[in-house]
Design an enzyme around this catalytic site. Structure first.
Site, short mmCIF file in Angstrom:
data_model
loop_
_atom_site.label_atom_id
_atom_site.label_comp_id
_atom_site.label_asym_id
_atom_site.label_seq_id
_atom_site.Cartn_x
_atom_site.Cartn_y
_atom_site.Cartn_z
N ASP A 145 0.83 -1.19 0.00
CA ASP A 145 0.00 0.00 0.00
C ASP A 145 0.88 1.26 0.00
O ASP A 145 1.33 1.67 1.04
CB ASP A 145 -0.95 -0.01 1.20
N GLU A 193 11.89 0.37 8.03
CA GLU A 193 10.94 -0.50 7.33
C GLU A 193 11.27 -0.65 5.86
O GLU A 193 10.94 -1.65 5.23
CB GLU A 193 9.52 0.03 7.49
#
Length: 576
Positions: free
Chosen positions: A318, A511
């Protein structure tokens, strides 16, 4: 407000009835309704997720009653200052219902560290091992006693979170976290996390995207069966498998019942899976962005847009150009059509799960169920080879249902069936290597890019993500060819080099990484890059375990002795 009233509200906005979808959950505070709308559109916080992660100071009914009174006074257009005061009076800061948790099974110096030859990397691996203690969370009893006062989904057992803004569990992140935890000899922690997931399947029929009620109607890449496989392989806890095999089957049933689509290829019809979330309204955790994005499309298309955004979130990517396949401008997020794509990776994950289920049932002596899953895998394998595989290019590709053709853009997910062992041609790993060469992917020295398109979305160039490195590296490592094996190692070396370099500079793991200019923390997307970071740490430990006798920290960094590195890390922590 029930979702039926929500539907009437949407009809009042001019949306056609077939597009008026139910909200992501019933909560009039966390999922839909005027309070959520006014607070999020007022942009009280830089990150929309902050508000929906705050717990209530009192009951939802009382909060809604007080809000209704305030809204009436201001004719339903509450000034920002009054909204801020209302939230401060009736909500508690994020994280109040959680407490930090140090895993009881954490210990110094797990055995895999001894495999690491490079002294700098060994010291670094010890630091990564310690980060598990910082990422542990446990829910307070109040979440169970007053579930309506929080957006958290109660979990009985403590768990490891990704880090940063992500203070709850996430589904597919947890696989790479668990791999790292098992290397850290923390099988008890893994079992607790697995039990949480199994409990969710028993309660909801699937595992939500993450541990919040606003995630309830969407899942994430289905890796539960693989998590169980890794846990059982590590612990030989067959009793736990036997106790929960039916729940594993239930989770796969969710994907079969709710996420399948028929594709015709070569005159034959095949059944494959897709991401699909038929729930309306803006995502609560990105409410303002979704609402503003909807202003760029015709009113009657807004519910469809919001459902496609949720499907994109379900994919784990996403967002990405993988899903931006509709409309005249494919770089715009409003062109998202996630549910119109048949993803190579989703079907690879399910193919692998079906094989593992067959193996599980064989191990448990249930030949009937073993045969059932063996046949399901064979059917999926045939479908993937007919619909997704491209012999000329040597890779699998997402299939566009609307255009009736494959999307031939590069994504690491194009090699996910190799990682999942879902192929019949033993030479496929070498074909995959040629595909990487033809796509010029091996020219990137700091990691494998998520795509070759720079759309500004976080799952595109120039970002690189740990799980996607794993898909390619372990996929290539399946080859019997020494050259393909060597490329797998070199890709691992590149990724470790980037992780280690950034950690040495910032004393943090991230991340995602920007691999376009020497390697540094990534960017783009809907929020600032996050530190932590669960799956990045997990994959780093996996690669250090697998290639520890070969990996190096790099010429420049190798000049630092291990004691110097530790001193630098300690100094940076003291200065924070």
């Amino acid at each position: 407000m029930t979702w039926e009233l929500h539907l009437l509200l949407l009809l009042g906005l001019g949306l056609r009835s077939q597009e008026a979808l139910p909200p992501p959950c019933e909560s009039q505070i966390y999922c839909h309704g005027e309070l959520l709308h006014q607070v999020q559109m007022a942009q009280l916080y830089q990150d929309d997720k902050q508000f929906v992660d705050m717990s209530l100071a009192t009951s939802p009914d009382e909060v809604l009653q007080k809000f209704s009174e305030l809204a009436t006074v201001h004719n339903h257009s509450i000034p920002k200052e009054q909204l801020q005061e209302f939230v401060q009076s009736h909500f508690q800061p994020v994280g109040q219902e959680l407490q930090s948790w140090t895993p009881e099974d954490w210990k110094d110096s797990p055995q895999f560290l001894q495999k690491i030859s490079d002294a700098n990397l060994r010291v670094w691996a010890e630091e990564l091992h310690k980060i598990w203690k910082k990422l542990g969370k446990k829910m307070k009893a109040e979440v169970l006693s007053y579930p309506e006062r929080s957006s958290l989904i109660y979990s009985k057992h403590p768990f490891i979170v990704p880090g940063g803004r992500f203070v709850e569990f996430y589904y597919w992140d947890s696989y790479w976290v668990m791999e790292g935890l098992l290397l850290s000899e923390m099988a008890s922690t893994v079992k607790g996390m697995l039990q949480n997931f199994l409990d969710l399947v028993k309660t909801y029929g699937h595992i939500p995207n993450g541990g919040r009620i606003y995630y309830l109607q969407r899942s994430q890449p289905p890796l539960l069966t693989l998590m169980m496989d890794r846990y059982v392989a590590h612990t030989k806890d067959v009793a736990f498998l036997q106790e929960n095999i039916g729940t594993l089957a239930s989770e796969l049933d969710f994907w079969t019942v709710n996420r399948t689509v028929s594709v015709v290829s070569g005159g034959q019809s095949y059944v494959l899976n897709r991401y699909y979330v038929p729930y309306g309204g803006p995502r609560p955790e990105s409410y303002r962005k979704d609402a503003e994005l909807a202003n760029s499309v015709p009113e009657g298309d807004r519910e469809t847009l919001w459902a496609e955004l949720k499907a994109g979130a379900e994919s784990g990517w996403d967002f990405s150009s993988r899903w931006l396949v509709g409309g005249p401008d494919p770089d715009l997020l409003s062109s998202i059509r996630t549910s119109k794509m048949v993803p190579a990776d989703l079907n690879a994950f399910l193919c692998q799960a079906e094989e593992l289920m067959s193996n599980f049932y064989s191990r448990l002596g249930n030949d009937t169920e073993a045969t059932k899953y063996r046949n399901l895998r064979a059917q999926r394998l045939a479908a993937m080879e007919a619909v997704l595989w491209d012999e000329q290019k040597g890779a699998w590709f997402d299939y566009d249902l609307e255009k009736g053709k494959k999307n031939l853009e590069f994504y690491p997910s194009n090699l996910s069936p190799l990682w999942a062992g879902c192929f019949s041609d033993p030479s496929v790993a070498d074909k995959a290597l040629k595909y990487l060469e033809d796509s010029k992917i091996l020219t990137y020295q700091y990691g494998i890019p998520t795509s070759l398109r720079n759309t500004g979305q976080q799952w595109d160039f120039p970002n690189a993500w740990a799980p996607l490195q794993d898909l390619v590296i372990r996929g290539l490592a399946k080859s019997a060819s020494p050259r393909t094996q060597e490329v797998a190692f070199q890709l691992a070396q590149n990724w470790i080099k980037t992780n280690f370099k950034v950690y040495s500079q910032k004393s943090a793991m991230f991340e995602k990484y920007d691999i376009s200019n020497g390697g540094h923390p990534g960017g783009g997307g809907e929020y600032e890059v996050q530190e932590g970071f669960g799956w990045t740490n997990g994959l780093a430990l996996m690669l250090l375990d697998r290639y520890g006798d070969q990996l190096t920290s790099g010429t420049q960094l190798a000049s630092l002795g291990p004691h110097c590195l530790v001193a630098a890390l300690l100094l940076s922590l003291l200065l924070q």
